[in-house]
Design a protein around this motif. Structure first.
Motif, PDB file in Angstrom:
ATOM      1  N   VAL A 207      -3.014  -4.482 -45.859  1.00 14.62           N
ATOM      2  CA  VAL A 207      -2.708  -3.509 -44.825  1.00 14.62           C
ATOM      3  C   VAL A 207      -1.219  -3.230 -44.801  1.00 14.62           C
ATOM      4  N   GLY A 208      -0.895  -1.978 -44.515  1.00 15.84           N
ATOM      5  CA  GLY A 208       0.496  -1.594 -44.370  1.00 15.84           C
ATOM      6  C   GLY A 208       0.909  -1.812 -42.940  1.00 15.84           C
ATOM      7  N   VAL A 209       2.022  -2.472 -42.722  1.00 10.67           N
ATOM      8  CA  VAL A 209       2.424  -2.684 -41.338  1.00 10.67           C
ATOM      9  C   VAL A 209       3.547  -1.764 -40.917  1.00 10.67           C
ATOM     10  N   SER A 210       4.181  -1.069 -41.841  1.00 10.38           N
ATOM     11  CA  SER A 210       5.225  -0.200 -41.328  1.00 10.38           C
ATOM     12  C   SER A 210       5.468   0.989 -42.231  1.00 10.38           C
ATOM     13  N   ASN A 211       5.825   2.090 -41.629  1.00  9.99           N
ATOM     14  CA  ASN A 211       6.211   3.269 -42.372  1.00  9.99           C
ATOM     15  C   ASN A 211       7.708   3.346 -42.530  1.00  9.99           C
ATOM     16  N   ALA A 212       8.395   3.170 -41.468  1.00 10.08           N
ATOM     17  CA  ALA A 212       9.804   3.542 -41.496  1.00 10.08           C
ATOM     18  C   ALA A 212      10.711   2.582 -40.759  1.00 10.08           C
ATOM     19  N   SER A 213      10.182   1.485 -40.287  1.00  7.71           N
ATOM     20  CA  SER A 213      11.062   0.634 -39.495  1.00  7.71           C
ATOM     21  C   SER A 213      10.426  -0.738 -39.367  1.00  7.71           C
ATOM     22  N   VAL A 214      11.094  -1.579 -38.635  1.00 15.41           N
ATOM     23  CA  VAL A 214      10.555  -2.903 -38.362  1.00 15.41           C
ATOM     24  C   VAL A 214       9.467  -2.764 -37.303  1.00 15.41           C
ATOM     25  N   GLU A 215       8.290  -3.210 -37.640  1.00 12.56           N
ATOM     26  CA  GLU A 215       7.224  -3.184 -36.645  1.00 12.56           C
ATOM     27  C   GLU A 215       6.946  -4.595 -36.145  1.00 12.56           C
ATOM     28  N   VAL A 216       6.336  -4.636 -34.970  1.00  8.40           N
ATOM     29  CA  VAL A 216       5.954  -5.918 -34.381  1.00  8.40           C
ATOM     30  C   VAL A 216       4.428  -5.948 -34.380  1.00  8.40           C
ATOM     31  N   VAL A 217       3.898  -6.890 -35.129  1.00 11.50           N
ATOM     32  CA  VAL A 217       2.490  -6.821 -35.501  1.00 11.50           C
ATOM     33  C   VAL A 217       1.692  -7.904 -34.789  1.00 11.50           C
ATOM     34  N   ASP A 218       0.622  -7.492 -34.150  1.00  6.53           N
ATOM     35  CA  ASP A 218      -0.344  -8.441 -33.591  1.00  6.53           C
ATOM     36  C   ASP A 218      -1.525  -8.554 -34.537  1.00  6.53           C
ATOM     37  N   VAL A 219      -1.948  -9.761 -34.778  1.00  8.64           N
ATOM     38  CA  VAL A 219      -3.138  -9.969 -35.596  1.00  8.64           C
ATOM     39  C   VAL A 219      -4.090 -10.857 -34.798  1.00  8.64           C
ATOM     40  N   LEU A 220      -5.273 -10.329 -34.563  1.00 11.81           N
ATOM     41  CA  LEU A 220      -6.322 -11.104 -33.903  1.00 11.81           C
ATOM     42  C   LEU A 220      -7.224 -11.641 -35.008  1.00 11.81           C
ATOM     43  N   ILE A 221      -7.138 -12.943 -35.219  1.00  9.64           N
ATOM     44  CA  ILE A 221      -7.895 -13.561 -36.309  1.00  9.64           C
ATOM     45  C   ILE A 221      -9.158 -14.153 -35.706  1.00  9.64           C
ATOM     46  N   TYR A 222     -10.281 -13.724 -36.207  1.00  8.84           N
ATOM     47  CA  TYR A 222     -11.564 -14.071 -35.612  1.00  8.84           C
ATOM     48  C   TYR A 222     -12.383 -14.843 -36.623  1.00  8.84           C
ATOM     49  N   SER A 223     -12.759 -16.053 -36.303  1.00  6.64           N
ATOM     50  CA  SER A 223     -13.547 -16.858 -37.239  1.00  6.64           C
ATOM     51  C   SER A 223     -15.030 -16.733 -36.946  1.00  6.64           C
ATOM     52  N   LEU A 224     -15.778 -16.369 -37.968  1.00 11.06           N
ATOM     53  CA  LEU A 224     -17.233 -16.344 -37.852  1.00 11.06           C
ATOM     54  C   LEU A 224     -17.805 -17.499 -38.662  1.00 11.06           C
ATOM     55  N   ASP A 225     -17.065 -18.626 -38.638  1.00 10.02           N
ATOM     56  CA  ASP A 225     -17.462 -19.772 -39.457  1.00 10.02           C
ATOM     57  C   ASP A 225     -17.426 -21.034 -38.601  1.00 10.02           C
ATOM     58  N   GLU A 226     -18.218 -22.011 -39.025  1.00 14.56           N
ATOM     59  CA  GLU A 226     -18.358 -23.246 -38.239  1.00 14.56           C
ATOM     60  C   GLU A 226     -17.262 -24.273 -38.504  1.00 14.56           C
ATOM     61  N   GLY A 227     -16.384 -23.999 -39.472  1.00 15.20           N
ATOM     62  CA  GLY A 227     -15.336 -24.969 -39.803  1.00 15.20           C
ATOM     63  C   GLY A 227     -14.032 -24.649 -39.083  1.00 15.20           C
ATOM     64  N   ALA A 228     -13.039 -25.519 -39.263  1.00 15.79           N
ATOM     65  CA  ALA A 228     -11.693 -25.261 -38.757  1.00 15.79           C
ATOM     66  C   ALA A 228     -10.846 -24.754 -39.917  1.00 15.79           C
ATOM     67  N   HIS A 229      -9.972 -23.780 -39.644  1.00 15.05           N
ATOM     68  CA  HIS A 229      -9.235 -23.135 -40.728  1.00 15.05           C
ATOM     69  C   HIS A 229      -7.753 -23.053 -40.407  1.00 15.05           C
ATOM     70  N   PRO A 230      -6.922 -23.756 -41.160  1.00 11.71           N
ATOM     71  CA  PRO A 230      -5.473 -23.669 -40.945  1.00 11.71           C
ATOM     72  C   PRO A 230      -4.905 -22.423 -41.612  1.00 11.71           C
ATOM     73  N   PHE A 231      -4.560 -21.428 -40.811  1.00 14.88           N
ATOM     74  CA  PHE A 231      -4.058 -20.159 -41.360  1.00 14.88           C
ATOM     75  C   PHE A 231      -2.536 -20.183 -41.459  1.00 14.88           C
ATOM     76  N   HIS A 232      -2.066 -19.778 -42.617  1.00 18.04           N
ATOM     77  CA  HIS A 232      -0.631 -19.774 -42.898  1.00 18.04           C
ATOM     78  C   HIS A 232      -0.196 -18.360 -43.238  1.00 18.04           C
ATOM     79  N   LEU A 233       0.908 -17.915 -42.620  1.00 16.63           N
ATOM     80  CA  LEU A 233       1.490 -16.617 -42.931  1.00 16.63           C
ATOM     81  C   LEU A 233       2.767 -16.845 -43.724  1.00 16.63           C
ATOM     82  N   HIS A 234       2.878 -16.201 -44.855  1.00 18.44           N
ATOM     83  CA  HIS A 234       4.090 -16.323 -45.667  1.00 18.44           C
ATOM     84  C   HIS A 234       5.215 -15.469 -45.082  1.00 18.44           C
TER      85      HIS A 234
END
Ligand code: C2O
Length: 551
Positions: free
Chosen positions: A421-448
């Motif tokens: 996904v593209g988060v910006s066209n022309a400037s610094v954007e402030v991005v919200d991400v709603l991460i939704y798990s449809l799985d029974e396990g636990a998932h450690p999510f890492h953002l680079h």
């Protein structure tokens, strides 16, 4: 600021960290790899030499922003092609605006599980106050461990009809050591086991304060850390200093780091266990050789503590009476209050990300992130495709539609298996991400490349009214001083809302750090600062990694 040079030479060979002999990988002949240390603002020049017989490798600097040097982020198929066997590659970046406990690891398939991990510690004057709280520090790499090479386990995992049954670890390690009872393997098991395996020992002076820097460098298991008879005071989470928070047990999932202070104020007449208990609520231990409690020893120097190894039930070293508390999620983020208050700016963009695994008869065990299963590009990278696509669009005077992300949205043009996904066209954007798990396990999510604020976590329906009223516009009474970090655990069938400032040109991945899940495709990418990305010059040696060698 200084420039610091390191050489990391990757080799393969046999090792027996817990007595069980296996093929594994080494950095400079060692496992774990050497400490890389710098001050904030320093330049790190790390020459990685790949002496593997066949496989490529990369190095990722977990938690480093790499602002302006996305191509040194180390992500195979995204920011670079692998360093081919027999070649060297130089990573060259500055450690700006951050300090604390980090690590480095190969980001090529599941390769890091075979031994390519090491600690990365950044110091800064801002730590002066917290530095008053302790006398010395110790690094603790805690991880699960398998007695087979990772590709063998990966082959077992990625088969049809596997119902997402991840390979169960055979043991755990602390700084590359742990005991293993060889008699659990019968002689025809095929494993060679040396009966002399032992524990890592931390020798500490009585009445001193030690900052333990914990890093979960494992494949799969979350651990709860505790020291018998001693309370821990948590002061850092993933590079964010927090107000001291006392705990008996500290949960740490794959990729996460914590610093916690221990004071040696107990009797010097015995040693004490450091216990790293795998959080087994989230997987079934169908592995008869696994002792889910990995151990190390704290020994008071000068004490009368010759009793070693400690027997379980030794009445001087006692596990805390409170039950193991965590069921597949992090410490409540509201318990960790950043010492430097930083109210997040209001969000300018919102993404919802649903993930799940394909399960059921004859289905491959692949992950889906908004319908796509990531596979690394081969012979090129999403970064190269993006930069060249943008440059071409600009050169042809076009609107950039050919690049696929001149208008923000889901980006096309990177192959069918990429959710970009593209988060910006022309400037610094402030991005919200709603991460939704449809799985029974636990998932450690890492953002680079970024830290994120953890704004909300929960399960069940998302409160949109609250989101639009308070969260999106950043009502300080509600989002206040939320915890910032780079790796968080998404609990089973639960969700988390994170926010980051997309000020960092490049292609950045958000993925589950369980190595099996990443290889199953549980990864997505953000294009950040498309306005400047097309003008960035990817160094020739980075492009060169993607070209076949001259014949
Ligand atoms: Cu530890 Cu994608 O990283």
């Amino acid at each position: 600021p200084r420039t610091r040079h390191y050489d990391l030479v990757i080799t393969e060979g046999q090792g027996w960290p817990d007595g069980v002999v296996r093929d594994m990988l080494f950095i400079n002949g060692k496992f774990p790899g050497p400490l890389i240390e710098a001050n904030r603002g320093d330049r790190l020049i790390v020459n990685v030499t790949n002496l593997l017989r066949e496989n490529s490798t990369t190095m990722h600097w977990h938690g480093q922003y790499q602002n302006g040097t996305n191509w040194f982020d180390g992500t195979t198929g995204v920011t670079q092609c692998g360093i081919p066997a027999g070649q060297s590659f130089i990573y060259n970046f500055t450690v700006d605006n951050q300090f604390g406990t980090y690590w480095y690891h190969s980001h090529y398939s599941t390769q890091y599980l075979d031994g390519i991990v090491g600690p990365l510690i950044i110091h800064a004057p801002e730590e002066a106050a917290v530095r008053q709280l302790y006398d010395q520090d110790r690094i603790v790499l805690v991880q699960d461990w398998y007695h087979d090479f990772s590709t063998v386990n990966l082959g077992r995992y990625l088969v049809p009809d596997n119902e997402n049954s991840e390979p169960v670890p055979d043991n755990g390690l602390i700084n590359g050591w742990n005991y293993f009872n060889c008699s659990l393997y019968d002689p025809d098991s095929g494993y060679t086991c040396y009966d002399n395996s032992t524990y890592t020992v931390f020798t500490l002076d009585p009445n001193t304060r030690t900052r333990f820097r914990f890093i979960n460098t494992g494949a799969f298991a979350e651990f709860e850390l505790s020291f018998d008879n001693h309370t821990l005071s948590v002061i850092e989470a993933d590079g964010t200093l927090v107000n001291p928070h006392p705990v008996h047990r500290l949960p740490i999932h794959v990729g996460q780091r914590y610093s916690a202070i221990l004071t040696t104020n107990q009797s010097t007449a015995t040693n004490y266990w450091l216990r790293a208990a795998m959080v087994t609520f989230c997987f079934t231990i169908d592995n008869a050789v696994l002792d889910p409690t990995t151990r190390a020893v704290v020994s008071y120097s000068g004490g009368n503590n010759t009793v070693f190894p400690l027997a379980e039930g030794d009445n001087a070293s006692v596990d805390w009476a409170d039950a193991y508390g965590v069921k597949c999620h992090d410490l409540d983020p509201s318990e960790l209050v950043p010492s430097e208050r930083m109210v997040p700016p209001a969000a300018t963009r919102f993404w919802r990300v649903d993930f799940s695994f394909g399960i059921g008869a004859y289905q491959m065990d692949y992950a889906k992130v908004n319908g796509t299963t990531w596979k690394p590009l081969e012979g090129t990278t999403t970064l190269i495709e993006a930069v060249d696509g943008l440059a071409m669009a600009a050169g042809s005077g076009g609107s950039g539609s050919g690049s696929g992300f001149a208008t923000s949205g889901v980006v096309s043009g990177f192959g069918e298996n990429q959710f970009v996904v593209g988060v910006s066209n022309a400037s610094v954007e402030v991005v919200d991400v709603l991460i939704y798990s449809l799985d029974e396990g636990a998932h450690p999510f890492h953002l680079h490349g970024h830290d994120f604020w953890i704004l909300l976590t929960g399960s069940g329906p998302f409160d949109w009214a609250n989101y639009y009223q308070n969260i999106m516009p950043s009502n300080p009474d509600v989002v206040g001083n939320a915890l910032r970090r780079d790796t968080l655990t998404i609990a089973p069938y639960a969700w988390a809302l994170i926010r980051f400032v997309a000020d960092n040109p490049g292609l950045w991945v958000l993925h589950c750090h369980i190595a099996w899940h990443m290889e199953a495709g549980l990864l997505m990418q953000f294009v950040s600062r498309a306005d400047v990305l097309g003008k960035m010059q990817i160094p020739e040696d980075v492009r060169g990694l993607c070209r076949p060698p001259p014949s």
